[in-house]
Write a protein that holds these residues in place. Structure first.
Motif, short mmCIF file in Angstrom:
data_model
loop_
_atom_site.label_atom_id
_atom_site.label_comp_id
_atom_site.label_asym_id
_atom_site.label_seq_id
_atom_site.Cartn_x
_atom_site.Cartn_y
_atom_site.Cartn_z
N ILE A 52 46.62 -55.61 9.28
CA ILE A 52 46.47 -55.58 10.73
C ILE A 52 47.49 -56.51 11.37
N ALA A 53 48.36 -55.97 12.21
CA ALA A 53 49.34 -56.77 12.93
C ALA A 53 48.91 -56.91 14.39
N THR A 54 48.95 -58.15 14.88
CA THR A 54 48.60 -58.44 16.27
C THR A 54 49.61 -59.44 16.82
N ALA A 55 49.59 -59.62 18.13
CA ALA A 55 50.45 -60.61 18.77
C ALA A 55 49.73 -61.15 20.00
N ASP A 56 50.01 -62.41 20.33
CA ASP A 56 49.38 -62.98 21.52
C ASP A 56 50.15 -62.56 22.77
N ALA A 57 49.76 -63.09 23.92
CA ALA A 57 50.38 -62.68 25.17
C ALA A 57 51.86 -63.02 25.24
N SER A 58 52.30 -64.00 24.44
CA SER A 58 53.71 -64.40 24.43
C SER A 58 54.53 -63.65 23.39
N GLY A 59 53.86 -62.79 22.60
CA GLY A 59 54.57 -62.04 21.57
C GLY A 59 54.59 -62.73 20.22
N GLU A 60 53.92 -63.88 20.07
CA GLU A 60 53.84 -64.55 18.77
C GLU A 60 52.97 -63.71 17.85
N CYS A 61 53.51 -63.34 16.68
CA CYS A 61 52.88 -62.34 15.82
C CYS A 61 52.02 -62.93 14.72
N ASP A 62 51.10 -62.13 14.23
CA ASP A 62 50.26 -62.47 13.10
C ASP A 62 49.98 -61.18 12.33
N ASN A 63 49.89 -61.30 11.01
CA ASN A 63 49.53 -60.15 10.20
C ASN A 63 48.43 -60.57 9.25
N SER A 64 47.38 -59.77 9.15
CA SER A 64 46.24 -60.17 8.36
C SER A 64 45.73 -59.00 7.53
N LEU A 65 45.03 -59.33 6.46
CA LEU A 65 44.47 -58.33 5.55
C LEU A 65 43.00 -58.13 5.87
N ARG A 66 42.58 -56.88 5.88
CA ARG A 66 41.17 -56.53 5.93
C ARG A 66 40.90 -55.60 4.76
N ALA A 67 39.74 -55.71 4.15
CA ALA A 67 39.44 -54.88 2.99
C ALA A 67 37.95 -54.67 2.87
N GLY A 68 37.58 -53.64 2.13
CA GLY A 68 36.17 -53.33 1.93
C GLY A 68 36.02 -52.10 1.07
N THR A 69 34.81 -51.63 0.95
CA THR A 69 34.57 -50.40 0.21
C THR A 69 35.11 -49.22 1.01
N PRO A 70 35.43 -48.10 0.34
CA PRO A 70 35.93 -46.94 1.08
C PRO A 70 35.02 -46.58 2.25
N GLY A 71 35.62 -46.39 3.41
CA GLY A 71 34.86 -46.10 4.60
C GLY A 71 34.62 -47.32 5.47
N PHE A 72 35.08 -48.51 5.01
CA PHE A 72 34.87 -49.71 5.83
C PHE A 72 35.62 -49.58 7.15
N MET A 73 36.74 -48.87 7.14
CA MET A 73 37.44 -48.56 8.38
C MET A 73 36.91 -47.22 8.85
N HIS A 74 36.10 -47.26 9.89
CA HIS A 74 35.30 -46.11 10.29
C HIS A 74 35.98 -45.32 11.40
N VAL A 75 36.21 -44.04 11.14
CA VAL A 75 36.79 -43.17 12.16
C VAL A 75 35.66 -42.64 13.04
N ILE A 76 35.68 -43.01 14.31
CA ILE A 76 34.66 -42.56 15.25
C ILE A 76 34.96 -41.14 15.70
N ASP A 77 36.20 -40.88 16.05
CA ASP A 77 36.66 -39.53 16.37
C ASP A 77 38.17 -39.52 16.20
N SER A 78 38.82 -38.43 16.57
CA SER A 78 40.24 -38.27 16.28
C SER A 78 41.13 -39.25 17.04
N THR A 79 40.60 -39.91 18.04
CA THR A 79 41.40 -40.87 18.81
C THR A 79 40.84 -42.29 18.75
N THR A 80 39.82 -42.51 17.92
CA THR A 80 39.17 -43.84 17.89
C THR A 80 38.75 -44.20 16.48
N LEU A 81 39.07 -45.42 16.07
CA LEU A 81 38.54 -45.93 14.81
C LEU A 81 38.06 -47.38 15.02
#
Length: 234
Positions: A52-81
């Motif tokens: 997951i890559a994010t940045a604050d309001a000034s553009g300072e960046c951060d990259n972080s790991l997220r992990a879990g069992t399959p399906g931990f990243m849940h797709v709500i619909d075709s335009t939302t997860l």
């Protein structure tokens, strides 16, 4: 990216300077969507790792790991997860950035089966677990070791596109036991990089006096081993 235009102004400028407009245009037309198609949804549903890559309001960046069992990243619909946020080290770097700047970049990589990646870029918001659970009937309730998310990051998809397999190594999952929900420094990896004893360049006393500990990954992180090229690893 500007609304109604695929790719950023910087991309377009460099494509012009380096003469790659035709290749880029083909990629945009053939590979980039503004939503998740069925194959992308299926792919997301079996992944165990996301970056997951994010940045604050000034553009300072951060990259972080997220992990879990399959399906931990849940797709709500075709335009939302949505993905869960558990109790972690308390820093909340990614969430803090999202509070200031909603733009996020996610990449999911299949290191085991298909050796392919998926980029998902979009706009994120933070939703507390009880609130989202009351809105999404099929939000996952089965979490590793009985852990319940404190909150979720809900992402409105703006771009979804392939990451080619050219440099993705093949890996094989290996059994690995994790203990979660602890503040025990040793169990979290201790001061692995010797940060506590390393002099800091800043002179801010609030940082100089605080011990640095290894960050606790906020969700289950499976173990992997690299499989040499030419072997299946399956």
């Amino acid at each position: 990216m500007q609304m109604g235009q695929i790719g950023s102004a910087g991309e377009r400028q460099l494509q012009s300077e380096y003469g790659t407009e035709d290749r880029a245009a083909k990629f945009y037309s053939d590979q980039m969507l503004d939503h998740l198609n069925p194959m992308m949804i299926e792919f997301i549903g079996r992944q165990e790792i996301a970056f997951i890559a994010t940045a604050d309001a000034s553009g300072e960046c951060d990259n972080s790991l997220r992990a879990g069992t399959p399906g931990f990243m849940h797709v709500i619909d075709s335009t939302t997860l949505a993905y869960p946020e558990y109790r972690g080290n308390g820093v909340m770097a990614s969430l803090g950035n999202i509070r200031e700047n909603p733009h996020v970049g996610i990449i999911l990589v299949d290191f085991v089966q298909d050796l392919i990646g998926l980029h998902v870029n979009g706009s994120a918001r933070i939703v507390e677990d009880p609130v989202l659970r009351s809105e999404i009937a099929d939000l996952p309730a089965d979490h590793t070791n009985g852990r319940i998310p404190e909150r979720w990051v809900v992402v409105e998809v703006e771009e979804a596109y392939i990451h080619c397999r050219k440099h993705i190594p093949r890996m094989a999952p290996v059994p690995r036991h994790r203990e979660w929900g602890t503040d025990d420094v040793k169990r979290k990896g201790g001061d692995y990089f010797d940060a506590k004893a390393t002099p800091r360049h800043d002179t801010d006393d609030q940082f100089a006096e605080e011990p640095a500990t290894a960050a606790l990954t906020q969700t289950m992180s499976p173990g992997f081993s690299v499989v040499p090229a030419g072997t299946s690893g399956n």
